[in-house]
Scaffold this motif. Sequence first.
Motif, PDB file in Angstrom:
ATOM      1  N   LEU A   8       0.900  -1.367   0.053  1.00 34.09           N
ATOM      2  CA  LEU A   8       0.033   0.105  -0.021  1.00 34.09           C
ATOM      3  C   LEU A   8       0.769   1.341   0.297  1.00 34.09           C
ATOM      4  N   GLY A   9       1.858   1.253   0.855  1.00 36.52           N
ATOM      5  CA  GLY A   9       2.944   2.607   0.724  1.00 36.52           C
ATOM      6  C   GLY A   9       3.378   2.566  -0.735  1.00 36.52           C
TER       7      GLY A   9
ATOM      8  N   ILE B 171       3.006   6.125  -2.891  1.00 35.15           N
ATOM      9  CA  ILE B 171       4.430   6.771  -3.375  1.00 35.15           C
ATOM     10  C   ILE B 171       4.401   6.870  -4.917  1.00 35.15           C
ATOM     11  N   LEU B 172       4.021   5.602  -5.465  1.00 36.13           N
ATOM     12  CA  LEU B 172       3.732   5.687  -7.164  1.00 36.13           C
ATOM     13  C   LEU B 172       2.869   6.916  -7.585  1.00 36.13           C
ATOM     14  N   GLY B 173       1.620   6.970  -6.616  1.00 40.32           N
ATOM     15  CA  GLY B 173       0.722   7.835  -7.270  1.00 40.32           C
ATOM     16  C   GLY B 173       1.328   9.330  -7.039  1.00 40.32           C
ATOM     17  N   ALA B 174       1.945   9.403  -6.001  1.00 40.37           N
ATOM     18  CA  ALA B 174       2.415  10.741  -5.524  1.00 40.37           C
ATOM     19  C   ALA B 174       3.350  11.239  -6.687  1.00 40.37           C
ATOM     20  N   LEU B 175       4.397  10.496  -6.912  1.00 38.39           N
ATOM     21  CA  LEU B 175       5.233  10.592  -8.212  1.00 38.39           C
ATOM     22  C   LEU B 175       4.674  10.853  -9.385  1.00 38.39           C
TER      23      LEU B 175
END
Length: 626
Positions: free
Chosen positions: A12-13, A17-21
């Motif tokens: 989930l983390g 992080i991927l979505g934020a990037l």
Amino acid sequence: MSKNTRTILIFLGSLIILGALLSTVNVEQPKEIDMATLATRVESGEVKRVVIRGPKLEVTFQDDSTAAVTKESTESFSELLKNYGVSPERARAVQTEVKERTGAAYWAGLILPNLIPIVLLFVLMWLLLRQVQGQNTRAMSFGQSTAREMPKGAKDRIAFKDVAGAKEAKEELHEVVDFLKSPEKFKKLGAKIPKGVLLMGSPGTGKTLLARAVAGEANVPFFHISGSEFVEMFVGVGASRVRDLFTKAKKSAPCIVFIDEIDAVGRQRGSGLGGSHDEREQTLNQILVEMDGFEPNLGVIVLAATNRPDVLDPALLRPGRFDRRIVLDMPDINDREAILHIHAKKKPFAKNVDLRRLAERTPGFSGADLANLMNEAAILAARQNKHEISMNHLLDSIEKVMLGPERRSHVMTDEERKVTATHETGHALIAHLLPHTDPVQKVSIISRGRAAGYTIKTPLEDRHMKNREEYVEELAVMMGGYAAESVFFNDVTPGASNDMREATKLARRMVTQWGMSDALGPRTYGEQEDLIFLGREIHENRDYSEKTAEKIDAEIDRLISDALETAKRILETHRDRVNGVVQKLLVSETLEREQWLETVGLPPANEKNVLTRKEEKLEPKKEEAA
């Protein structure tokens, strides 16, 4: 936190992080213009090329810049230009290309936005199901044995040559190894392989180390487990683990099973209170059946270690279960020297290091104590940025192992230092002037551990028995500190509390256990029992009357009083000597043996005995030389 829980959190983390990037990535999009603007620029000849993808138009101008236009899906591009008043010549001058959307791209654009959340949800459910399945698997394997099998080619493998001392124990165990390697020569004579070997000895004497040596010598499977790993809070689990262990062992026979600290599960039955003890007794019953029950247990040797053989169940110790009992004593001086040589490997030593002298200074040390001594010396040398370990490092480490680290920061007043120096001088002088005591090696008023000062005495040779006179003189040495404070200060301090406690214990043993009292005669008084319930309690089962108890107390008082009088008499006779030693101690804080002899100025009372013993040792060598 379990492994699967950590995996889910990491997954989930990673998504977050991927979505934020991805949200921070700026993809350059073509400029959006309306249809009227496009028509105007076509009319002016600025448009070079138009790609038609359904209602979307990709426009490339003469300067190679691009733009995007959305048209009505019901009309064609040429009709729209005509409706906006663009001349046919200008419209034909624009390169037009029509590209239809493929079926795969259409369905991907339709399905993917809805499919990705569903896939993520299924992945999360799969991880949760795996965690539940792992819990069920652990529940099913709860009764399985946790014994580890030592591989044959282990890097940390040791052999009997790596274990110093314990010659008789190694011979017994070597015979077991030979039986496993070549059983035919024993079977020809009708000998049966022993079922169990029990290693008994004080902590640190090398029981587990010998078991590791057996594993290294025997070319057979070796299973090792601790006795505490059998017992759980659930009844029946320990017995199930025992059955599973011996099932694995029988499949690998011939093999060795090593149970360390077997007293955790092998205590006497019938003394338990509560369910946990019922579980332990069931586990012990299963061990008894597996070792010698109706079914033959061929080719499996049980090797066990304990430092409390007195609490083991008698059924566990009978022949047929543990056929051999091997006692490991504290190492003597030769064994200590050999042990020190083993632990001295790969350590750089100075030329002045004498391991024989070190062995003489460490009577009563176990193998584990000697290993700790060598390690502490290496740590001390490294702390001082030395490249070699000197004899001083080793001697300091002896005192650290015995008494604890130096407490230089423990500041005492001048009066306290004088009392401590007088106290230690009292011990040392009485030991120096009584004929059957051990020679004084060192006197110090530097605090170590909980002691404000200390006196080190070491015997000339390893002895396992002492007579009554030697114990009486030892009592006088113990009371020397109390006597010195009483004689020179007409008062006493709590510094002698430990001396009095040890003197009382020794006097009680002399009277009640060793028959060293003329008034009470050669018999023992009282039988001590261990009660293990809500902690450890020593209970004495009295087998004597109150009148006898009064006699015991009177004899203990007499022994201690006589010892105190002896100490006071010696100190009164040598007051000047005591004052001289005290002044020297207050200046130098520590006196080694040579400095002690020079300061006290009196020959030791046991000097004649020392010379006699040395001559006795030298005489056989002279005869051999002759």
